[in-house]
Design a protein around this motif. Structure first.
Motif, PDB file in Angstrom:
ATOM      1  N   ALA A 275     -32.135  21.506  27.152  1.00 56.47           N
ATOM      2  CA  ALA A 275     -31.855  20.500  25.785  1.00 56.47           C
ATOM      3  C   ALA A 275     -32.183  19.159  26.545  1.00 56.47           C
ATOM      4  O   ALA A 275     -32.533  18.148  25.585  1.00 56.47           O
ATOM      5  CB  ALA A 275     -30.171  20.536  25.802  1.00 56.47           C
ATOM      6  N   SER A 313     -43.579  18.493  12.853  1.00 52.21           N
ATOM      7  CA  SER A 313     -42.604  17.643  13.364  1.00 52.21           C
ATOM      8  C   SER A 313     -43.215  16.822  14.209  1.00 52.21           C
ATOM      9  O   SER A 313     -44.259  16.982  14.940  1.00 52.21           O
ATOM     10  CB  SER A 313     -41.714  18.503  14.196  1.00 52.21           C
ATOM     11  OG  SER A 313     -40.949  19.296  13.296  1.00 52.21           O
ATOM     12  N   GLN A 315     -42.957  13.298  17.334  1.00 58.42           N
ATOM     13  CA  GLN A 315     -42.010  12.795  18.446  1.00 58.42           C
ATOM     14  C   GLN A 315     -42.946  11.359  18.658  1.00 58.42           C
ATOM     15  O   GLN A 315     -44.041  11.391  18.988  1.00 58.42           O
ATOM     16  CB  GLN A 315     -41.709  13.507  19.340  1.00 58.42           C
ATOM     17  CG  GLN A 315     -40.914  12.860  20.435  1.00 58.42           C
ATOM     18  CD  GLN A 315     -40.349  14.149  21.303  1.00 58.42           C
ATOM     19  OE1 GLN A 315     -39.780  14.840  21.192  1.00 58.42           O
ATOM     20  NE2 GLN A 315     -40.413  13.522  22.769  1.00 58.42           N
ATOM     21  N   VAL A 322     -32.738  16.022  24.182  1.00 53.94           N
ATOM     22  CA  VAL A 322     -31.601  15.006  23.413  1.00 53.94           C
ATOM     23  C   VAL A 322     -31.970  13.434  23.484  1.00 53.94           C
ATOM     24  O   VAL A 322     -31.358  12.908  22.683  1.00 53.94           O
ATOM     25  CB  VAL A 322     -30.357  15.506  23.679  1.00 53.94           C
ATOM     26  CG1 VAL A 322     -29.980  17.081  23.443  1.00 53.94           C
ATOM     27  CG2 VAL A 322     -30.172  15.181  25.436  1.00 53.94           C
ATOM     28  N   ALA A 325     -33.876  12.423  20.524  1.00 50.26           N
ATOM     29  CA  ALA A 325     -33.508  12.813  19.093  1.00 50.26           C
ATOM     30  C   ALA A 325     -33.867  11.677  18.317  1.00 50.26           C
ATOM     31  O   ALA A 325     -33.958  12.037  16.917  1.00 50.26           O
ATOM     32  CB  ALA A 325     -32.082  13.200  19.064  1.00 50.26           C
ATOM     33  N   GLY A 326     -33.773  10.300  18.383  1.00 53.64           N
ATOM     34  CA  GLY A 326     -33.741   9.414  17.509  1.00 53.64           C
ATOM     35  C   GLY A 326     -35.002   9.077  17.194  1.00 53.64           C
ATOM     36  O   GLY A 326     -35.556   8.307  16.140  1.00 53.64           O
ATOM     37  N   HIS A 327     -36.007   9.862  17.773  1.00 56.51           N
ATOM     38  CA  HIS A 327     -37.586   9.483  17.613  1.00 56.51           C
ATOM     39  C   HIS A 327     -38.286  10.628  16.984  1.00 56.51           C
ATOM     40  O   HIS A 327     -39.576  10.840  17.083  1.00 56.51           O
ATOM     41  CB  HIS A 327     -38.108   9.060  18.993  1.00 56.51           C
ATOM     42  CG  HIS A 327     -37.623   7.944  19.654  1.00 56.51           C
ATOM     43  ND1 HIS A 327     -37.860   6.638  19.256  1.00 56.51           N
ATOM     44  CD2 HIS A 327     -36.656   7.833  20.724  1.00 56.51           C
ATOM     45  CE1 HIS A 327     -37.379   5.752  20.085  1.00 56.51           C
ATOM     46  NE2 HIS A 327     -36.402   6.615  20.870  1.00 56.51           N
ATOM     47  N   LEU A 328     -37.424  11.562  16.462  1.00 65.60           N
ATOM     48  CA  LEU A 328     -38.249  12.660  15.917  1.00 65.60           C
ATOM     49  C   LEU A 328     -38.330  12.726  14.336  1.00 65.60           C
ATOM     50  O   LEU A 328     -37.439  12.058  13.711  1.00 65.60           O
ATOM     51  CB  LEU A 328     -37.208  13.973  16.100  1.00 65.60           C
ATOM     52  CG  LEU A 328     -37.036  14.361  17.240  1.00 65.60           C
ATOM     53  CD1 LEU A 328     -36.093  15.514  17.466  1.00 65.60           C
ATOM     54  CD2 LEU A 328     -38.369  14.966  18.005  1.00 65.60           C
ATOM     55  N   PRO A 331     -36.563  16.317  12.109  1.00 66.69           N
ATOM     56  CA  PRO A 331     -35.836  16.942  13.131  1.00 66.69           C
ATOM     57  C   PRO A 331     -35.408  18.346  12.771  1.00 66.69           C
ATOM     58  O   PRO A 331     -35.341  19.223  13.657  1.00 66.69           O
ATOM     59  CB  PRO A 331     -34.787  15.892  13.214  1.00 66.69           C
ATOM     60  CG  PRO A 331     -34.688  15.363  11.942  1.00 66.69           C
ATOM     61  CD  PRO A 331     -35.947  15.308  11.475  1.00 66.69           C
ATOM     62  N   VAL A 335     -35.831  21.637  15.356  1.00 62.28           N
ATOM     63  CA  VAL A 335     -34.633  22.151  15.888  1.00 62.28           C
ATOM     64  C   VAL A 335     -35.112  23.800  15.561  1.00 62.28           C
ATOM     65  O   VAL A 335     -34.746  24.614  16.117  1.00 62.28           O
ATOM     66  CB  VAL A 335     -33.138  21.905  15.294  1.00 62.28           C
ATOM     67  CG1 VAL A 335     -32.225  22.617  15.532  1.00 62.28           C
ATOM     68  CG2 VAL A 335     -33.067  20.380  16.070  1.00 62.28           C
TER      69      VAL A 335
END
Length: 382
Positions: A275, A313, A315, A322, A325-328, A331, A335
């Motif tokens: 993760a 997707s 990035q 993790v 996660a805010g830069h995906l 998302p 996942v």
């Protein structure tokens, strides 16, 4: 780490036994290094990598960022030790104490060439084999002590390091250079093929030369030419690298009987490394059973890579898990791609391990490694 000179069976089965009994040793290294890395990121965020050296040299120890830099640097250093540790373990298993130093030193050479744990495995086999040959050479009794403690390990070290420098290292370097030249044109063609190849590279050696080449290619693209394609490539390698640790952790839960107690215990924390984008988290499983774990890891990572590239997707930062996660972008697709790859790897490794199951030896709870006291005590499966 017990060495038993009375081991029987052909070399392949004995090597498999030594590797299968390695989990307690490798898992400890992976757990400590991985947790230190995760803690460093958790305290100060992934951007700490940019200021780590400055903080360690000039930072205030009253500030959390300085401690985060210390944790991260220690964790990275610990994870880099896999090559010499694997080499020393395998060499010791083959030829005993006389092969330990040559194996470790050969593994350090493999580490310099970014050979990863596979390079360490090669160095360990070479050091052990050379030591066995030297031990079979008759010497006068007056020289046996100095030969076993000094001359034998010295000669074995020279031969092992020469083999790594002359034969193995240049091949790794040539392959890496070839990939660095071939990867950019690949992005102009099929996105599926590009994603599959990047996934295969990441899953092949789990932070070795091929994996690092794929990740470095993605990071370079994000930093030098920030565009949608390069952001997608970054997401692809991150997603593919997350698969092996997550999948192996899942596999230990689904079919506990296929794994040793040490593997099951380590599986409880291995998911955390997946993760957090610490792909070394899968190395203890790969060292113990490379012929089953690595093909499964490559398959799942390739599937994830192809899906991530196809679905687009993205990035935007050169780190993952993790912490990114805010830069995906997209998302949910990211996942989903990781989840599918995890199911592929976990399912395939369970099938492969099921095909080689043997009946438990009498008086043990599992199948012992033939001819090893370690296997008889721990019930390690081969």
């Amino acid at each position: 780490m017990d060495h038993d000179p009375t081991q029987t069976g052909h070399f392949g089965s004995r090597l498999g036994g030594w590797l299968a009994s390695s989990t307690p040793y490798m898992a400890s290294l992976a757990a400590v290094g991985g947790l230190l890395t995760v803690l460093g990121f958790a305290i100060s965020g992934p951007d700490i990598t940019m200021t780590m050296s400055t903080l360690l040299n000039d930072g205030s120890w009253a500030q959390p960022d300085t401690w985060a830099a210390l944790l991260l640097q220690t964790g990275v250093s610990a994870l880099a030790l896999f090559a010499p540790i694997v080499a020393g373990y395998v060499a010791y298993g083959i030829a005993g104490l006389a092969a330990l130093a040559p194996g470790v030193i050969g593994g350090m050479v493999a580490m310099n060439f970014r050979g990863g744990f596979l390079g360490g495995l090669i160095a360990g086999v070479v050091a052990g084999a050379v030591t066995v040959v030297l031990q079979r050479i008759a010497v006068p009794s007056v020289l046996r002590g100095i030969t076993s403690m000094a001359l034998g390990p010295l000669l074995s070290t020279v031969v092992t390091t020469a083999a790594m420098f002359i034969l193995v290292g240049p091949q790794i370097t040539s392959l890496t250079e070839w990939l660095n030249n071939e990867l950019p044109p690949l992005t102009w063609g099929s996105t599926v093929v590009c994603g599959m190849l990047l996934g295969l590279m990441v899953g092949f050696d789990l932070s070795g030369a091929l994996s690092k080449s794929a990740i470095a290619f993605a990071v370079t693209g994000v930093e030098t030419a920030p565009n949608t394609l390069n952001f997608t490539i970054m997401a692809t390698v991150v997603a593919a690298a997350m698969v092996p640790p997550l999948a192996m952790s899942l596999a230990t839960v689904v079919r506990r009987s296929l794994f040793t107690p040490a593997e099951r215990a380590y599986g409880k924390v291995a998911w955390l490394f997946g993760a957090a984008f610490v792909q070394e988290g899968a190395i203890p499983f790969a060292v113990a059973d490379p012929l089953r774990v690595l093909p499964a890891a490559m398959a799942g990572s390739a599937v994830t890579g192809a899906i991530t590239m196809t679905l687009g997707s993205t990035q935007t930062v050169p780190y993952g898990g993790v912490f990114a996660a805010g830069h995906l972008g997209k998302p949910l697709f990211f996942v989903a791609a990781v989840a599918i790859g995890v199911l592929v790897t976990a399912g395939l490794v369970l099938v492969l391990k099921s095909l080689r199951r043997a009946a438990p030896a009498k008086g043990t709870t599992g199948t012992a490694i033939p001819g090893t006291r370690k296997g008889q005590r721990d019930g390690v499966r081969t």
